[in-house]
Write an enzyme that holds these catalytic residues in place. Structure first.
Site, PDB file in Angstrom:
ATOM      1  N   HIS A   1       0.990  -1.065   0.194  1.00 15.43           N
ATOM      2  CA  HIS A   1       0.189   0.201   0.039  1.00 15.43           C
ATOM      3  C   HIS A   1       0.789   1.088  -0.010  1.00 15.43           C
ATOM      4  O   HIS A   1       1.442   1.713   0.572  1.00 15.43           O
ATOM      5  CB  HIS A   1      -0.826   0.070   0.836  1.00 15.43           C
ATOM      6  CG  HIS A   1      -0.642   0.019   3.007  1.00 15.43           C
ATOM      7  ND1 HIS A   1       0.375  -1.322   2.907  1.00 15.43           N
ATOM      8  CD2 HIS A   1      -0.602   1.228   3.569  1.00 15.43           C
ATOM      9  CE1 HIS A   1       0.545  -1.098   4.867  1.00 15.43           C
ATOM     10  NE2 HIS A   1       0.262   0.513   4.757  1.00 15.43           N
TER      11      HIS A   1
ATOM     12  N   GLY B   1      -4.848   3.552  -0.058  1.00 18.06           N
ATOM     13  CA  GLY B   1      -5.431   5.090   1.082  1.00 18.06           C
ATOM     14  C   GLY B   1      -5.455   6.378  -0.476  1.00 18.06           C
ATOM     15  O   GLY B   1      -4.734   7.073   0.525  1.00 18.06           O
TER      16      GLY B   1
END
Length: 209
Positions: free
Chosen positions: A129, A163
């Site tokens: 991520h 995110g």
């Protein structure tokens, strides 16, 4: 199929928390704003995923914009030609060897995994991520610097995930990623349609950096 340096592909990834009917409504509402929708439903049975796909296609959603996560069997029986494999899923070389016409992506978490995936025949990779996200609580993000190293070292498209939102999507584009994949910003939103539009606007605002 890939847009190149000055525009991101927008990939929406389902979050496994909605019913078939809820998912269909959300996916249809964001259809105009996203390039691909990844059906990532680990807890659903094959029959439920097939029902979702059939409902979407019957409602006019383009089947070429659907990507089936992990479930190669579902992709084959529904005629979907896009499959995304988790890092510990079916080896990509096995899929490409048996079904060379299926566009196959692989999730990677390091430069080494990215290089290996390309060598093994992946059509694209998904790396993350990138930023802090509730989906990966307690785990430090990989960051944009590693993303840039990967885009510089492999020739296949790199899709960034983790995110990503309108406020930071420009940073993904700046690292020469081919696309951005988003889960919670869209599928946890009270207004998924508007969330997808905001992401698209953020991406367009960052063109020509």
């Amino acid at each position: 199929m890939w847009k190149g340096m000055n525009a991101l592909e927008l990939h929406a990834v389902t979050d496994g928390s909605k019913s078939v009917e809820q998912l269909a409504d959300i996916i249809l509402s964001i259809s105009a704003s996203v390039d691909y929708v990844h059906i990532r439903e680990k807890e659903k049975k094959a029959g439920e995923i097939i029902r979702l796909i059939e409902l979407l296609i019957k409602s006019g959603f383009p089947n070429q914009k659907l990507v089936i996560n992990d479930r190669l069997d579902v992709a084959l029986v529904t005629g979907i030609r896009n499959v995304h494999l988790p890092g510990r899923g079916i080896p990509v070389q096995k899929v490409k060897g048996a079904f060379p016409d299926i566009r196959t992506g692989v999730s990677v978490h390091s430069l080494e995994e990215a290089v290996t995936a390309e060598k093994d025949g992946a059509d694209y990779i998904m790396f993350g991520h990138i930023f802090q996200t509730n989906c990966k609580k307690g785990k430090a993000p990989k960051g944009v610097d590693v993303l840039r190293k990967i885009t510089e070292c492999v020739k296949i498209p790199v899709i960034a995930i983790g995110g990503i939102e309108p406020g930071n999507i420009k940073q993904v584009l700046e690292q020469r990623a081919a696309g951005a994949a988003v889960m919670s910003y869209i599928f946890s939103s009270s207004d998924p349609e508007n969330a997808a539009k905001l992401l698209r606007r953020g991406e367009k605002a960052s063109e020509g950096f």
